[in-house]
Design a protein around this motif. Structure first.
Motif, PDB file in Angstrom:
ATOM      1  N   SER A   1       0.839  -1.209   0.000  1.00 59.45           N
ATOM      2  CA  SER A   1       0.000   0.000   0.000  1.00 59.45           C
ATOM      3  C   SER A   1       0.870   1.253   0.000  1.00 59.45           C
ATOM      4  CB  SER A   1      -0.935   0.006   1.216  1.00 59.45           C
ATOM      5  OG  SER A   1      -0.199  -0.004   2.423  1.00 59.45           O
ATOM      6  N   THR A   2       1.997   1.216   0.744  1.00 55.76           N
ATOM      7  CA  THR A   2       2.908   2.365   0.735  1.00 55.76           C
ATOM      8  C   THR A   2       3.522   2.544  -0.648  1.00 55.76           C
ATOM      9  OG1 THR A   2       3.415   2.039   3.073  1.00 55.76           O
ATOM     10  CG2 THR A   2       4.968   3.357   1.794  1.00 55.76           C
ATOM     11  N   ARG A   3       3.911   1.454  -1.302  1.00 52.80           N
ATOM     12  CA  ARG A   3       4.502   1.549  -2.646  1.00 52.80           C
ATOM     13  C   ARG A   3       3.484   2.098  -3.648  1.00 52.80           C
ATOM     14  NH1 ARG A   3       8.905  -3.305  -3.194  1.00 52.80           N
ATOM     15  NH2 ARG A   3       9.233  -3.647  -0.974  1.00 52.80           N
ATOM     16  N   TYR A   4       2.240   1.664  -3.516  1.00 50.68           N
ATOM     17  CA  TYR A   4       1.198   2.137  -4.434  1.00 50.68           C
ATOM     18  C   TYR A   4       0.999   3.648  -4.270  1.00 50.68           C
ATOM     19  CZ  TYR A   4      -3.057   1.860  -7.266  1.00 50.68           C
ATOM     20  OH  TYR A   4      -3.998   2.013  -8.257  1.00 50.68           O
ATOM     21  N   ASN A   5       0.963   4.104  -2.999  1.00 47.69           N
ATOM     22  CA  ASN A   5       0.808   5.542  -2.751  1.00 47.69           C
ATOM     23  C   ASN A   5       2.028   6.320  -3.224  1.00 47.69           C
ATOM     24  OD1 ASN A   5      -1.751   5.348  -1.593  1.00 47.69           O
ATOM     25  ND2 ASN A   5      -0.922   4.917   0.435  1.00 47.69           N
ATOM     26  N   ILE A   6       3.207   5.718  -3.116  1.00 48.18           N
ATOM     27  CA  ILE A   6       4.420   6.371  -3.621  1.00 48.18           C
ATOM     28  C   ILE A   6       4.336   6.526  -5.136  1.00 48.18           C
ATOM     29  CG2 ILE A   6       6.890   6.001  -4.021  1.00 48.18           C
ATOM     30  CD1 ILE A   6       7.045   4.840  -1.187  1.00 48.18           C
ATOM     31  N   ALA A   7       3.909   5.466  -5.842  1.00 44.95           N
ATOM     32  CA  ALA A   7       3.778   5.531  -7.305  1.00 44.95           C
ATOM     33  C   ALA A   7       2.775   6.610  -7.699  1.00 44.95           C
ATOM     34  CB  ALA A   7       3.352   4.168  -7.851  1.00 44.95           C
ATOM     35  N   LEU A   8       1.665   6.705  -6.969  1.00 41.79           N
ATOM     36  CA  LEU A   8       0.642   7.703  -7.272  1.00 41.79           C
ATOM     37  C   LEU A   8       1.162   9.101  -6.992  1.00 41.79           C
ATOM     38  CD1 LEU A   8      -2.226   8.456  -8.064  1.00 41.79           C
ATOM     39  CD2 LEU A   8      -2.973   7.926  -5.738  1.00 41.79           C
TER      40      LEU A   8
ATOM     41  N   PRO B   1       7.406  15.521 -22.704  1.00 39.21           N
ATOM     42  CA  PRO B   1       7.094  14.944 -21.391  1.00 39.21           C
ATOM     43  C   PRO B   1       6.917  13.426 -21.416  1.00 39.21           C
ATOM     44  CG  PRO B   1       5.858  16.960 -21.705  1.00 39.21           C
ATOM     45  CD  PRO B   1       6.535  16.678 -23.010  1.00 39.21           C
ATOM     46  N   LYS B   2       6.699  12.828 -22.589  1.00 41.37           N
ATOM     47  CA  LYS B   2       6.544  11.375 -22.663  1.00 41.37           C
ATOM     48  C   LYS B   2       7.857  10.653 -22.332  1.00 41.37           C
ATOM     49  CE  LYS B   2       2.220  11.192 -24.014  1.00 41.37           C
ATOM     50  NZ  LYS B   2       1.829  10.604 -25.278  1.00 41.37           N
ATOM     51  N   ALA B   3       9.004  11.378 -22.395  1.00 43.29           N
ATOM     52  CA  ALA B   3      10.274  10.774 -21.967  1.00 43.29           C
ATOM     53  C   ALA B   3      10.239  10.489 -20.474  1.00 43.29           C
ATOM     54  CB  ALA B   3      11.442  11.695 -22.313  1.00 43.29           C
ATOM     55  N   ASP B   4       9.618  11.388 -19.707  1.00 46.32           N
ATOM     56  CA  ASP B   4       9.454  11.151 -18.267  1.00 46.32           C
ATOM     57  C   ASP B   4       8.524   9.972 -18.015  1.00 46.32           C
ATOM     58  OD1 ASP B   4      11.126  13.160 -17.551  1.00 46.32           O
ATOM     59  OD2 ASP B   4       9.575  14.586 -16.973  1.00 46.32           O
ATOM     60  N   ALA B   5       7.495   9.827 -18.867  1.00 44.17           N
ATOM     61  CA  ALA B   5       6.560   8.703 -18.702  1.00 44.17           C
ATOM     62  C   ALA B   5       7.304   7.376 -18.874  1.00 44.17           C
ATOM     63  CB  ALA B   5       5.419   8.813 -19.708  1.00 44.17           C
ATOM     64  N   TYR B   6       8.236   7.319 -19.826  1.00 44.00           N
ATOM     65  CA  TYR B   6       9.016   6.093 -20.036  1.00 44.00           C
ATOM     66  C   TYR B   6       9.841   5.767 -18.793  1.00 44.00           C
ATOM     67  CZ  TYR B   6      12.048   2.653 -22.295  1.00 44.00           C
ATOM     68  OH  TYR B   6      12.713   1.497 -22.622  1.00 44.00           O
ATOM     69  N   SER B   7      10.573   6.759 -18.278  1.00 41.89           N
ATOM     70  CA  SER B   7      11.398   6.536 -17.087  1.00 41.89           C
ATOM     71  C   SER B   7      10.535   6.119 -15.902  1.00 41.89           C
ATOM     72  CB  SER B   7      12.172   7.808 -16.752  1.00 41.89           C
ATOM     73  OG  SER B   7      12.970   8.215 -17.833  1.00 41.89           O
ATOM     74  N   TYR B   8       9.375   6.739 -15.794  1.00 38.94           N
ATOM     75  CA  TYR B   8       8.449   6.395 -14.706  1.00 38.94           C
ATOM     76  C   TYR B   8       8.005   4.942 -14.820  1.00 38.94           C
ATOM     77  CZ  TYR B   8       4.110   6.437 -11.966  1.00 38.94           C
ATOM     78  OH  TYR B   8       3.096   6.142 -11.084  1.00 38.94           O
ATOM     79  N   GLY B   9       7.710   4.491 -16.055  1.00 36.44           N
ATOM     80  CA  GLY B   9       7.287   3.104 -16.249  1.00 36.44           C
ATOM     81  C   GLY B   9       8.368   2.120 -15.853  1.00 36.44           C
ATOM     82  N   MET B  10       9.624   2.397 -16.226  1.00 35.41           N
ATOM     83  CA  MET B  10      10.721   1.509 -15.830  1.00 35.41           C
ATOM     84  C   MET B  10      10.881   1.468 -14.316  1.00 35.41           C
ATOM     85  SD  MET B  10      11.677   0.252 -18.681  1.00 35.41           S
ATOM     86  CE  MET B  10      13.177  -0.613 -18.228  1.00 35.41           C
ATOM     87  N   MET B  11      10.641   2.599 -13.660  1.00 33.81           N
ATOM     88  CA  MET B  11      10.745   2.644 -12.207  1.00 33.81           C
ATOM     89  C   MET B  11       9.610   1.869 -11.540  1.00 33.81           C
ATOM     90  SD  MET B  11      11.144   6.001  -9.777  1.00 33.81           S
ATOM     91  CE  MET B  11       9.529   6.601 -10.257  1.00 33.81           C
ATOM     92  N   LEU B  12       8.426   1.855 -12.170  1.00 35.35           N
ATOM     93  CA  LEU B  12       7.307   1.090 -11.601  1.00 35.35           C
ATOM     94  C   LEU B  12       7.654  -0.389 -11.461  1.00 35.35           C
ATOM     95  CD1 LEU B  12       4.030   2.509 -13.229  1.00 35.35           C
ATOM     96  CD2 LEU B  12       4.908   2.883 -10.932  1.00 35.35           C
ATOM     97  N   PHE B  13       8.354  -0.944 -12.463  1.00 37.53           N
ATOM     98  CA  PHE B  13       8.764  -2.344 -12.373  1.00 37.53           C
ATOM     99  C   PHE B  13       9.612  -2.570 -11.116  1.00 37.53           C
ATOM    100  CE2 PHE B  13       8.332  -2.222 -17.171  1.00 37.53           C
ATOM    101  CZ  PHE B  13       7.214  -3.036 -17.206  1.00 37.53           C
ATOM    102  N   GLU B  14      10.482  -1.632 -10.810  1.00 35.30           N
ATOM    103  CA  GLU B  14      11.362  -1.775  -9.651  1.00 35.30           C
ATOM    104  C   GLU B  14      10.603  -1.587  -8.341  1.00 35.30           C
ATOM    105  OE1 GLU B  14      15.545  -0.417 -11.755  1.00 35.30           O
ATOM    106  OE2 GLU B  14      14.390   1.073 -10.659  1.00 35.30           O
ATOM    107  N   ILE B  15       9.572  -0.735  -8.362  1.00 36.83           N
ATOM    108  CA  ILE B  15       8.739  -0.582  -7.171  1.00 36.83           C
ATOM    109  C   ILE B  15       8.009  -1.883  -6.871  1.00 36.83           C
ATOM    110  CG2 ILE B  15       6.671   0.590  -6.288  1.00 36.83           C
ATOM    111  CD1 ILE B  15       7.622   3.129  -7.664  1.00 36.83           C
ATOM    112  N   ILE B  16       7.584  -2.583  -7.913  1.00 36.11           N
ATOM    113  CA  ILE B  16       6.900  -3.865  -7.723  1.00 36.11           C
ATOM    114  C   ILE B  16       7.854  -4.923  -7.180  1.00 36.11           C
ATOM    115  CG2 ILE B  16       5.721  -5.780  -8.889  1.00 36.11           C
ATOM    116  CD1 ILE B  16       4.669  -3.707 -10.916  1.00 36.11           C
TER     117      ILE B  16
END
Length: 848
Positions: free
Chosen positions: A612-619, A695-710
């Motif tokens: 739940s903390t990771r989900y809130n961090i991602a949001l 700004p879609k370059a940031d979206a890509y980096s964010y997506g790669m980071m989501l995998f690591e949050i999981i």
């Protein structure tokens, strides 16, 4: 009639014994009967009144009598309208009798008249509203409410024979499939017109219509003055609405032929979003989405972007301020003409004077003090200048010119004199724009401003008191100053500058002292090193010494001042800076829980982040990026999203850091990025290809980071120690997502404790964000809506770059949720880019 029927039928005909039944049926048909509550149509022999309603077949829309949302139950004003059936908060999308409400719904009726038109009659059977269509008398007419919200008056037996429809006669709402068109033959434009106020659907002062010359839409005040336009249609989007490029919800089209021109939008297949496009009472066009879990309409998009761009919004002598909750207020010495209208968000009536001007100054009997002027600084001046004169070389001459003319309302002076007469319109406080900003001198009655006599007496008394006190304390003050000045000078000067919400220009020596000569290092990165410090008031700070920043001091201060205005709960707050000689330092709030990477990739005892903390961090991270991309005056692209740049406060709320460095060093710094540890795995493909960054370059980096949050691991890392070569985690995640085993992707330290639905949602978002083609990536605004549950995300296609990393093991092909069961959704095939591309067109993001 009976003899004629008998004459027409043979004596021994079988109709003869059924004649009484035929007569009974005929008499029933000639009587108007109430409509069924489950019906979606109204025929010529039916009426609708009271609480009766038409409901579309799919139960998407309802038609009936309503009273505006905020009006009390004792209201005597009722309207016929259409609204969403599945939305608990009633908001009509169409209103028939906008100007003329009825007072009694039980005796008022909606019915089809003898001439075939749909009409509304009040309790006296007077005509209140009519479709006014031209209908052939031999038609059997019915009014049908469709699932698209369109009320159609057509032939009952021939649906293609349409006489009138509500979607072509809109009120303030533009529904998908409708059109706001310009009829070239008749030379008439359809209009979307705002309500008068939040409780009165009568046509207001703001409207939207198509430009008869250019392929664009215009927003107008009072049907005359244009204050915003969409920009011309370029074949794909309106040039002034670049957000259209990122739409995963709507399809767009523009029709332009010899008969008419109009724009059309429609929901993509499978999309179940409930939304309203409205011409709002605020003068903005807005796209609102219904969020069912909190039962509220949320704003998805609005233009103009700032409320104060809407002209005449606050009426005469009203002023607009973007920093206030209620944008409109009255100038000093004025009050709202109609407080009731203002309470309902209708400010168009403006303000009136509290005290009338004296004008003239002297009377034959009593002395009357002349009018005075109130100085208002940093204000957008009214557009309509009554007169602009070179009346003299001083502001005093300009003031006298206005004071000598009783009709002069205000003046300003900047090299030349500008005078305004009558009502003042379009004022804006705290205005920093380049166009016509300045200082306004507003004319008021003398009693509205303080008297100079009383002020002089107060100043004299105050001066005497200050002098006596100063003489008594002078010796003591000098002694104390001599003793402590050398030791406390710098500390006091620094501490006195720490005003909340302002940037402090620190001295380098001050920062040396509070960081103990930069001895306590918190971290190091490609832009420099970070050190811990403590200010004299015990505030803990983080000081970043920048490396490779070559700007001069003036440029650096200008850039930092811009960044200092960026404030958001999910962005690290910039407290101040230092620019001395070649030293460039930034001072931030210290985050006690450090950076996200320490919690994900290091085994910190008793500090495993729950799901739940990771989900809130991602949001939270996504919300911070939305602010940078969409809410700032200039779009700021972070360019270096990774766990090391996400800091956590004492409650583990995420703070995006280093967001200003992209602006400071410019966006062409791939050399710096590629030398930073871990950053290479977050770079979007366009960095390598050299195309302009969005700004879609940031979206890509964010997506790669989501995998690591999981997973709690770097994307490229051995699954187990000594297990063999490193495994690319997104490839593993793709397979598990298809197999429906997303919980197995979780950080092992969580022991499988986490919401499967949330893990799947985050995983899907991650794959959408890392699409090779930035066009298919969602905006960060859409990411926030997905994580908040506003939008539902379908299964994404696998990016080509991940297929290449799959090497000889084949590729995983993703299909949309509508394709087939999970067992048939995973295929092992040879890499085939065309197949992958075909699947990408079948996926979508839509609202739950």
């Amino acid at each position: 009639m009976i003899p004629s029927l008998q004459t027409m039928a043979p004596r021994n005909s079988i109709l003869h014994p059924l004649l009484p039944l035929l007569l009974l049926s005929f008499s029933i048909i000639c009587i108007s009967v109430p409509i069924s509550s489950a019906s979606n149509l109204l025929t010529i022999n039916q009426t609708l009144s009271g609480d009766q309603k038409l409901t579309s077949k799919g139960e998407n829309f309802v038609l009936g009598f309503f009273t505006p949302t905020n009006t009390s139950n004792t209201s005597s004003k009722f309207y016929i309208g259409i609204w969403y059936f599945k939305v608990s908060k009633l908001k009509p999308v169409w209103v028939a009798n906008r100007d003329t409400p009825v007072s009694d719904t039980n005796s008022s009726v909606l019915q089809i008249s003898q001439d075939g038109n749909l009409v509304l009659l009040d309790q006296d059977k007077s005509l209140i509203w009519s479709t006014n269509a031209t209908i052939s008398y031999n038609s059997t007419v019915a009014a049908v409410l469709g699932d698209d919200g369109n009320l159609v008056l057509r032939d009952l037996y021939n649906s293609s024979k349409v006489f009138w429809q509500s979607i072509e006669n809109p009120a303030d709402t533009w529904l998908p499939g409708g059109k706001i068109a310009f009829n070239r033959t008749a030379g008439v434009s359809q209009k979307l017109i705002s309500w008068k106020n939040s409780e009165n659907p009568a046509p207001g002062i703001f409207s939207m219509e198509i430009d008869p010359v250019e392929s664009q839409y215009l927003l107008k005040w009072n049907g005359t003055k244009t204050y915003w336009n969409t920009g011309s249609w370029n074949g794909h989007i309106f040039s002034g609405v670049p957000e259209m490029r990122d739409s995963y919800i709507y399809d767009f089209d523009f029709i332009n032929n010899s008969q008419e021109s109009y724009f059309n939008y429609s929901l993509k297949g499978g999309t179940t979003i409930i939304s309203r496009f409205i011409m709002d009472v605020s003068g903005q066009i807005k796209m609102l989405n219904w969020v069912d879990y909190n039962k509220e309409w949320t704003q998805f998009w609005a233009q103009p972007k700032t409320q104060c761009q809407v002209i005449r919004l606050c009426g005469p002598f009203g002023t607009c301020n973007e920093e206030k909750g209620q944008y409109c207020s009255c100038l000093r010495g004025f009050s709202p003409k109609s407080p009731e209208d203002w309470a309902l968000s209708d400010y168009s009536g403006g303000c009136s004077r509290d005290v009338q001007l004296q004008c003239g100054g002297n009377s034959s009997t009593n002395y009357v003090e002349p009018d005075k002027f109130l100085q208002i600084s940093s204000v957008r001046l009214p557009e309509d200048i009554g007169q602009s004169l070179q009346v003299g070389s001083s502001a005093a001459d300009c003031e006298q010119a206005c004071l000598s003319d009783c009709s002069c309302t205000a003046y300003s002076y900047s090299n030349n004199c500008s005078l305004w007469y009558g009502e003042l319109l379009d004022l804006q406080e705290q205005y920093s724009g380049p166009d016509r900003g300045g200082t306004l001198y507003l004319r008021l009655a003398a009693s509205e401003l303080p008297s100079n006599k009383g002020k002089k007496r107060t100043v004299l008394v105050f001066g005497v008191v200050v002098g006596v006190v100063a003489a008594c304390l002078a010796c003591v003050a000098v002694l104390i100053w001599i003793l402590v000045w050398r030791r406390r000078r710098r500390q006091l000067s620094t501490a006195s500058k720490l005003v909340e919400g302002t940037l402090v220009a620190f001295r380098y020596s001050d920062l040396q002292r509070v960081t103990k000569n930069f001895s306590d290092q918190l971290g190091v990165g490609g832009f420099g090193s970070v050190f811990k410090g403590v200010l004299p008031d015990s505030t803990v700070i983080a000081v970043k010494k920048l490396a490779g920043i070559g700007q001069g001091e003036k440029q650096f201060r200008t850039e930092v001042s811009t960044i200092g205005t960026v404030q958001h709960v999910n962005l690290v707050r910039l407290r101040g800076f230092c620019s001395e000689n070649t030293q460039r330092l930034l001072v931030y709030d210290h985050m006690p829980n450090g950076s996200l990477d320490a919690h994900l990739f290091q085994n910190i005892p008793n500090h495993v982040l729950s799901w739940s903390t990771r989900y809130n961090i991602a949001l939270g991270i996504a919300r911070g990026l939305v602010y940078l991309h969409e809410k700032c005056r200039d779009c700021i692209i972070h360019c270096d999203i990774k766990p090391e740049n996400i800091l956590l406060d004492d409650s583990f709320a995420p703070k995006v850091s280093d967001f200003g460095l992209a602006k400071l060093v410019g966006r062409d710094f791939s050399r710096v990025l590629t030398t930073m540890r871990g950053t290479r795995g977050y770079l979007a493909p366009e960095w390598i290809s050299g195309v302009p960054i969005t700004p879609k370059a940031d979206a890509y980096s964010y997506g790669m980071m989501l995998f690591e949050i999981i997973s709690g691991r770097r994307n490229t890392e051995q699954l187990e120690e000594k297990e063999g070569p490193a495994v690319f985690f997104p490839k593993v995640a793709a397979r598990k997502l298809i197999e429906g085993e997303v919980v197995s992707l979780l950080d092992p330290r969580l022991e499988g404790v986490g919401s499967e639905e949330e893990i799947s949602r985050v995983c899907k978002v991650a794959f959408w964000c890392v699409q090779d083609d930035e066009f298919f990536r969602p905006t960060m605004g859409q990411v926030v809506q997905i994580l908040e549950g506003v939008l539902e995300v379908n299964m994404p296609p696998i990016p080509r770059s991940l297929e290449i990393l799959s090497e000889n093991e084949g590729s995983i092909v993703f299909f949309s949720d509508s394709s087939s069961n999970h067992s048939s959704q995973m295929k092992s095939t040879a890499s085939n880019s065309s197949q992958t591309k075909s699947t990408s067109s079948s996926v979508s993001i839509h609202q739950e």
